[in-house]
Design a protein around this motif. Structure first.
Motif, short mmCIF file in Angstrom:
data_model
loop_
_atom_site.label_atom_id
_atom_site.label_comp_id
_atom_site.label_asym_id
_atom_site.label_seq_id
_atom_site.Cartn_x
_atom_site.Cartn_y
_atom_site.Cartn_z
N GLY A 88 52.54 50.13 34.38
CA GLY A 88 53.94 49.57 34.30
C GLY A 88 54.30 48.88 35.68
O GLY A 88 55.58 47.87 35.57
N SER A 89 53.94 49.28 36.57
CA SER A 89 54.26 48.76 38.04
C SER A 89 53.41 47.74 38.59
O SER A 89 53.71 46.92 39.31
CB SER A 89 54.50 49.88 39.17
N HIS A 90 51.93 47.60 37.95
CA HIS A 90 50.95 46.40 38.28
C HIS A 90 50.26 46.31 37.30
O HIS A 90 50.31 46.79 36.23
CB HIS A 90 50.14 47.07 39.48
N ASN A 91 49.28 45.37 37.34
CA ASN A 91 48.51 44.97 36.43
C ASN A 91 47.08 44.42 37.15
O ASN A 91 47.30 44.66 38.49
CB ASN A 91 48.86 44.03 35.22
N VAL A 92 46.25 44.24 36.33
CA VAL A 92 44.85 43.56 36.89
C VAL A 92 44.47 42.29 36.18
O VAL A 92 44.40 42.43 34.89
CB VAL A 92 43.68 44.68 37.26
N PHE A 93 44.22 41.26 36.89
CA PHE A 93 43.78 39.96 36.22
C PHE A 93 42.49 39.87 36.76
O PHE A 93 42.29 39.87 38.07
CB PHE A 93 44.60 38.84 36.33
N ARG A 94 41.41 39.48 36.05
CA ARG A 94 40.03 38.70 36.70
C ARG A 94 40.27 37.41 36.53
O ARG A 94 40.45 36.60 35.61
CB ARG A 94 38.92 39.20 36.01
N LEU A 95 40.20 36.72 37.78
CA LEU A 95 40.11 35.26 37.85
C LEU A 95 38.69 34.63 37.72
O LEU A 95 37.65 35.24 38.22
CB LEU A 95 40.99 34.89 39.14
N THR A 96 38.74 33.30 37.48
CA THR A 96 37.40 32.85 37.43
C THR A 96 37.00 31.83 38.56
O THR A 96 35.75 31.29 38.71
CB THR A 96 37.12 31.95 36.15
N THR A 97 38.05 31.41 39.32
CA THR A 97 37.70 30.56 40.43
C THR A 97 38.32 30.77 41.62
O THR A 97 39.30 31.59 41.66
CB THR A 97 38.25 28.95 40.14
N ALA A 98 37.62 30.58 42.78
CA ALA A 98 38.40 30.76 44.10
C ALA A 98 39.70 29.96 44.23
O ALA A 98 40.73 30.54 44.91
CB ALA A 98 37.37 30.12 45.23
N ASP A 99 39.80 28.99 43.61
CA ASP A 99 41.43 28.23 43.81
C ASP A 99 42.49 28.91 43.14
O ASP A 99 43.51 29.08 43.66
CB ASP A 99 41.24 26.84 43.01
N ASP A 100 42.09 29.51 42.01
CA ASP A 100 43.10 30.28 41.46
C ASP A 100 43.53 31.66 42.18
O ASP A 100 44.51 31.82 42.39
CB ASP A 100 42.78 30.61 39.91
N PHE A 101 42.33 32.22 42.78
CA PHE A 101 42.53 33.12 43.65
C PHE A 101 43.63 32.84 44.82
O PHE A 101 44.48 33.65 45.08
CB PHE A 101 41.25 33.77 44.11
N ARG A 102 43.15 31.71 45.46
CA ARG A 102 43.92 31.37 46.88
C ARG A 102 45.34 31.08 46.23
O ARG A 102 46.34 31.37 47.14
CB ARG A 102 43.42 29.99 47.26
N GLN A 103 45.53 30.57 45.27
CA GLN A 103 46.83 30.21 44.65
C GLN A 103 47.57 31.19 43.85
O GLN A 103 48.75 31.07 43.37
CB GLN A 103 46.86 29.00 43.76
N CYS A 104 47.12 32.21 43.82
CA CYS A 104 47.34 33.48 43.01
C CYS A 104 47.92 33.22 41.53
O CYS A 104 49.15 33.46 41.22
CB CYS A 104 48.99 34.15 43.88
N ALA A 105 47.10 32.33 40.85
CA ALA A 105 47.45 31.73 39.52
C ALA A 105 46.90 32.59 38.60
O ALA A 105 45.93 32.96 38.25
CB ALA A 105 46.80 30.33 39.35
N VAL A 106 48.21 33.03 37.81
CA VAL A 106 48.09 34.28 36.69
C VAL A 106 47.51 33.27 35.45
O VAL A 106 48.09 32.38 35.14
CB VAL A 106 49.21 34.67 36.40
#
Length: 167
Positions: free
Chosen positions: A62-80
Motif C-alpha cells: 500500500g505504500s509503494h508498487n513496482v512497474f516494469r518499463l520497456t524503454t529507457a526514455d520512460d525510465f528517465r521520465q519516470c513515465a508510469v
C-alpha cells in the motif's frame, strides 16, 4: 554387485539431469528494501544479473508498487505506463526471463523522481573459461555454465557406464 552399480549409476544420472541451473535471488535494496531515499544505482553496481535470477521487491503493501518499463526514455521520465498493472503485494518477485536492459520504478506520486527506480542489465548465464590446451574438456563455446558443464559430463559418463553394464 552389478545390480548395485546399475542402481547407483541410475540415481546419479537422475540427480544430475534434474538439478536446476543455479540462480540468484536479489532482494532489491538488500535489508533496506524498496523505499524512498535509497540509491538503487549504487545497489546494483557490481552485481551480475543473469537470466533465471529473481528480483524481490520488499516494501509495506500500500505504500509503494513496482512497474516494469520497456524503454529507457520512460525510465528517465519516470513515465508510469497506463496499459500495465503494477505489482503491489509488498513482496513482489520478478524472474529475469530474458537478457537485456531492464527498468523498474515505483509509480506512487513522486517516488520515482525521488529515487525509487532501478535499471539493470541481464545477461545469459556465465560461460566457464575455456580449458587450457593441456586439459581438454568441454569448451565454454558449448553455452553451458561451468557447473552445468560438469553436470552434463557426469551425466554422459554415467549413461555410458550404465549402457556398458546393460550391454
Amino acid at each position: 554387485m552389478a545390480q548395485l552399480l546399475k542402481a547407483t549409476l541410475m540415481v546419479m544420472t537422475m540427480v544430475v539431469i534434474s538439478t536446476p541451473a543455479l540462480s540468484t535471488d536479489y532482494i532489491v535494496g538488500d535489508g533496506s528494501g524498496w523505499k524512498l531515499n535509497f540509491n538503487y544505482t549504487a545497489w546494483a553496481e557490481g552485481k551480475d544479473f543473469h537470466v533465471g535470477d529473481r528480483l524481490i521487491f520488499r516494501y509495506t503493501e500500500g505504500s509503494h508498487n513496482v512497474f516494469r518499463l520497456t524503454t529507457a526514455d520512460d525510465f528517465r521520465q519516470c513515465a508510469v505506463p497506463s496499459n500495465v498493472t503494477s505489482l503491489s503485494s509488498g513482496n513482489d518477485v520478478i524472474v529475469l526471463a530474458s537478457p537485456g536492459r531492464k527498468w523498474y520504478i515505483c509509480g506512487f506520486a513522486d517516488h520515482c523522481t525521488r529515487g525509487m527506480k532501478l535499471a539493470i542489465t541481464v545477461t545469459t548465464a556465465d560461460l566457464a573459461p575455456s580449458p587450457s590446451p593441456a586439459s581438454p574438456g568441454v569448451s565454454a563455446a558449448s553455452g553451458f555454465s561451468g557447473s552445468m558443464q560438469g553436470a552434463w559430463v557426469l551425466a554422459a559418463t554415467s549413461l555410458a557406464a550404465y549402457k556398458m553394464i546393460w550391454a
